[in-house]
Design a protein around this motif. Structure first.
Motif, PDB file in Angstrom:
ATOM      1  N   LEU A  58      -8.752  -2.080   4.201  1.00  0.00           N
ATOM      2  CA  LEU A  58      -7.755  -3.000   3.665  1.00  0.00           C
ATOM      3  C   LEU A  58      -8.240  -4.448   3.769  1.00  0.00           C
ATOM      4  O   LEU A  58      -8.074  -5.246   2.835  1.00  0.00           O
ATOM      5  CB  LEU A  58      -6.432  -2.829   4.418  1.00  0.00           C
ATOM      6  CG  LEU A  58      -5.218  -3.583   3.859  1.00  0.00           C
ATOM      7  CD1 LEU A  58      -4.979  -3.233   2.401  1.00  0.00           C
ATOM      8  CD2 LEU A  58      -3.983  -3.255   4.687  1.00  0.00           C
TER       9      LEU A  58
ATOM     10  N   ASP B  65       0.646  -4.200   5.495  1.00  0.00           N
ATOM     11  CA  ASP B  65       0.011  -3.544   4.356  1.00  0.00           C
ATOM     12  C   ASP B  65       0.444  -4.161   3.027  1.00  0.00           C
ATOM     13  O   ASP B  65       0.121  -3.624   1.971  1.00  0.00           O
ATOM     14  CB  ASP B  65       0.338  -2.049   4.373  1.00  0.00           C
ATOM     15  CG  ASP B  65       1.839  -1.794   4.298  1.00  0.00           C
ATOM     16  OD1 ASP B  65       2.597  -2.621   4.828  1.00  0.00           O
ATOM     17  OD2 ASP B  65       2.251  -0.786   3.698  1.00  0.00           O
TER      18      ASP B  65
ATOM     19  N   ILE C  52      -6.696   4.244  -1.265  1.00  0.00           N
ATOM     20  CA  ILE C  52      -5.737   3.152  -1.076  1.00  0.00           C
ATOM     21  C   ILE C  52      -5.220   2.760  -2.453  1.00  0.00           C
ATOM     22  O   ILE C  52      -5.966   2.287  -3.308  1.00  0.00           O
ATOM     23  CB  ILE C  52      -6.379   1.942  -0.379  1.00  0.00           C
ATOM     24  CG1 ILE C  52      -6.711   2.302   1.072  1.00  0.00           C
ATOM     25  CG2 ILE C  52      -5.459   0.731  -0.433  1.00  0.00           C
ATOM     26  CD1 ILE C  52      -7.317   1.158   1.870  1.00  0.00           C
TER      27      ILE C  52
ATOM     28  N   VAL D  41       0.846  -1.196   0.000  1.00  0.00           N
ATOM     29  CA  VAL D  41       0.000   0.000   0.000  1.00  0.00           C
ATOM     30  C   VAL D  41       0.881   1.245   0.000  1.00  0.00           C
ATOM     31  O   VAL D  41       1.832   1.351   0.781  1.00  0.00           O
ATOM     32  CB  VAL D  41      -0.932   0.013   1.222  1.00  0.00           C
ATOM     33  CG1 VAL D  41      -1.755   1.300   1.254  1.00  0.00           C
ATOM     34  CG2 VAL D  41      -1.852  -1.196   1.205  1.00  0.00           C
TER      35      VAL D  41
ATOM     36  N   TYR E  42       0.975   3.903   3.502  1.00  0.00           N
ATOM     37  CA  TYR E  42       0.162   3.243   4.522  1.00  0.00           C
ATOM     38  C   TYR E  42       0.300   3.937   5.886  1.00  0.00           C
ATOM     39  O   TYR E  42      -0.693   4.107   6.611  1.00  0.00           O
ATOM     40  CB  TYR E  42       0.567   1.772   4.646  1.00  0.00           C
ATOM     41  CG  TYR E  42      -0.153   1.054   5.752  1.00  0.00           C
ATOM     42  CD1 TYR E  42      -1.481   0.654   5.605  1.00  0.00           C
ATOM     43  CD2 TYR E  42       0.494   0.785   6.966  1.00  0.00           C
ATOM     44  CE1 TYR E  42      -2.141  -0.003   6.634  1.00  0.00           C
ATOM     45  CE2 TYR E  42      -0.166   0.131   7.998  1.00  0.00           C
ATOM     46  CZ  TYR E  42      -1.483  -0.261   7.823  1.00  0.00           C
ATOM     47  OH  TYR E  42      -2.135  -0.904   8.844  1.00  0.00           O
TER      48      TYR E  42
END
Length: 630
Positions: free
Chosen positions: A33, A58, A94, A15, A18
């Motif tokens: 997520l 992540d 995201i 990500v 994050y």
């Protein structure tokens, strides 16, 4: 601790930003997520045959059997994120960076992966742009002919803790590929002398003359270089939403399901470019000319169809249209009972996909014949079209088709010695030599067949035709367990490539698993159009199982079905002869054996035991019919 070293395609995703997202709202970020993993990432990994090695905070590490699957999965995830981020403020989106590499890895006993394959993929992820996919050169080489995305060549990149620079490429999801400009053409070649004199000799007149001639031929002068509108890719197709003719809108789901599943199955065809489902569904309910759709989407073919369901029957009609000319290239109709609706949908899609694979291959081969400069894909398609056509030809014509296919495939291999389809096709022609007894004994079939298909699979682990050729050769050379493994590996790549069931059935019959062989044959035939050139092969294999089980009349009926379908091969007649002999019908047995020997003058009991599946009931039957041992 035990460990296994292997080659694998590795995808690493992380990500973007994050820590910033979690710092602003950790609980909400984690919930989003988790939702992405359950609704988008994990289903995409499963759909593309991946294995999630670990979710680490992540990020994720995923293993795939092939680079093609890894990149398709990455594109699906990044495309899904584009949709989910629509309307979300930039600071709350995201986004993922993705790196993909194929290389050597070590799998530990707990399933964890280590090694350069993982390390390089992780470092590539680190240099990827948000929303993009960064590929190593090794990975990019295996998918470059399949991409319709903008690709940026990043050149050699020095990755952290990696000794040598890695040549990398960036795929920008959501941005179409830029058409490649053709080589610049000299002005003198484009402008006839008489025309240049009419326009004058000054600079302005020369530019005007060139611009006129380029525009007239469909070329444009842009940014100081010659370019031409991109031509549609080989085997490019859009599956338009099938029309629900049932008169009941609640039945739309069935028509939509056929459309979606068929889109997925057609994308399995090597070198195909299939327009995504979401784009295709923008045409739902609209009446637009196929040629216009072809221009808008940049495809050569348009598939359209309809579904009509009543209380007990479902009828599906489909037709394939040439988007350049509007000509109808292929059409078929399927009608079945609705006892198990979803099973029926799978069977209809499988039959359509198989028929369309043949139809598209034939259409592209015909297009290639009209080209004065056929490329590797054209030559391979022409070769494979001749191979499939051979199944419906008398033996003498089939032999000519197979040898002409070999000539075309050899031409393709001169252009690209590592083209997987050409390697698999060339191997098939030698395998057919082996089965039919055409070639001289000194031929090294292990090299010509297994050597070439193994090279094809090494170059493209998703090349289902290579698995097919390998399984056929292994089953007829009495390596039945290896044949089963090759057939199953191919069916894992494409469960709807029905020819793969044939060597699998032969292996099952040779191992004495006759009921399983019959079940596989029935399953395969349900997935075929009645006009499929492979139908006769399955009918012979059902006959082999019935004969081996002592069901002589049933075996005779199946062999006759195969011969009546156009399968004029020695083994259809030799096995029919064996069934007649086992049933005590010796006059008919001798007539069938005479035809088998005419088709294959080398035929003896020994030859059959060396070149055919292990079927004692067949060998015993032809002995009774009078076939010589040597």
């Amino acid at each position: 601790m035990s460990e296994t070293r292997k080659l694998a395609a590795i995808l690493v995703a992380d990500v973007v930003g994050y820590s910033r997202l979690a710092g602003a709202d950790e609980e909400r970020t984690l919930a989003r997520l988790r939702g992405l993993r359950s609704d988008l990432i994990d289903p995409a990994v499963a759909a593309h045959h991946g294995r999630i090695v670990k979710h680490a905070g992540d990020g994720s590490i995923v293993e795939f059997r092939s680079v093609v699957d890894a990149v398709r999965c990455a594109i699906e995830v990044q495309s899904g994120l584009i949709e989910r981020n629509a309307g979300v403020p930039p600071d709350r989106r995201i986004d993922f960076r993705v790196g993909v590499h194929v290389g050597d890895v070590v799998e530990e006993s707990d399933g964890d992966l280590m090694g350069d394959g993982v390390n390089i993929a992780a470092r590539l992820e680190g240099v990827a742009k948000p929303g993009a996919i960064c590929l190593s050169e090794d990975a990019y080489r295996q998918v470059k002919s399949r991409l319709d995305l903008k690709v940026s060549d990043l050149g050699p990149v020095q990755l952290k803790n990696i000794a040598e620079p890695v040549h990398a490429y960036s795929l920008e999801v959501g941005k179409a590929a830029e058409p490649k400009p053709p080589p610049p053409t000299p002005t003198s070649a484009l402008t006839p002398l008489a025309s240049r004199r009419r326009w004058g000799s000054g600079p302005l007149a020369a530019v005007a003359a060139l611009a006129f001639l380029l525009a007239a031929s469909g070329w444009f002068l842009l940014a100081g270089r010659l370019t031409k509108p991109a031509e549609a890719a080989h085997l490019s197709v859009v599956v338009l939403p099938f029309t629900n003719l049932s008169g009941d809108p609640s039945q739309d789901y069935f028509a939509d399901g056929v459309t979606e599943n068929l889109t997925t199955e057609l994308s399995r065809i090597r070198d195909s470019f299939v327009i995504a489902r979401n784009t295709a569904f923008t045409y739902k309910g609209k009446s637009i000319d196929a040629k216009e759709i072809g221009k808008e989407l940049g495809v050569r073919y348009v598939l359209e169809g309809s579904v009509q369901r009543d209380q007990s029957r479902v009828r599906v009609n489909a037709q394939l249209i040439d988007a350049e000319t509007g000509a109808h290239l292929w059409a078929d109709r399927f009608e079945e009972d609705t006892a198990d609706l979803f099973k029926l949908q799978d069977e209809v899609v499988a039959r359509l996909a198989r028929s369309l694979d043949l139809a598209l291959t034939k259409a592209e081969a015909t297009r290639g014949l009209r080209s004065g400069n056929p490329d590797v894909i054209d030559l391979s398609l022409q070769g494979w079209t001749l191979i499939w056509r051979g199944f419906q030809q008398p033996m003498a014509e089939r032999q000519r088709s197979v040898y002409e296919a070999r000539r075309l495939l050899d031409e393709a291999l001169k252009i690209d010695p590592d083209d997987p389809d050409a390697l698999a096709g060339s191997a098939y022609t030698y395998g057919h030599d082996y089965i039919q007894g055409w070639a001289a004994p000194p031929t090294d079939y292990e090299a010509k067949v297994l050597g070439q298909v193994n090279r094809a699979i090494a170059r493209d682990p998703d090349n289902v035709r290579a698995y097919f050729v390998k399984a056929v050769y292994l089953s007829t050379s009495h390596r039945h367990l290896e044949a089963l493994a090759a057939a199953d590996a191919g069916l894992a790549v494409n469960p709807n490539f029905t020819p793969l069931f044939s060597p699998r059935i032969n292996a099952e019959n040779s191992l004495g698993r006759f009921e399983q062989g019959k079940a596989d044959a029935e399953r395969a035939m349900m997935r075929l159009s009645r006009r499929d050139p492979y139908m006769g092969r399955f009918q012979v294999e059902v006959g082999d199982a019935e004969l081996s089980l002592g069901h002589f009349d049933a075996a005779i009926a199946e062999y006759h079905k195969a011969i009546d379908s156009g399968l004029s091969t020695y083994y259809a007649h030799s096995n029919l002869s064996a069934a007649y002999a086992q049933a005590g019908r010796m006059e008919e047995a001798k007539a069938a054996l005479s035809e088998a020997r005419r088709l294959n003058p080398n035929l003896t009991v020994r030859w059959m035991t060396e070149h055919m599946p292990n079927l004692p009931a067949v060998f015993d039957g032809v002995r009774k019919a009078g076939l010589a041992e040597e």
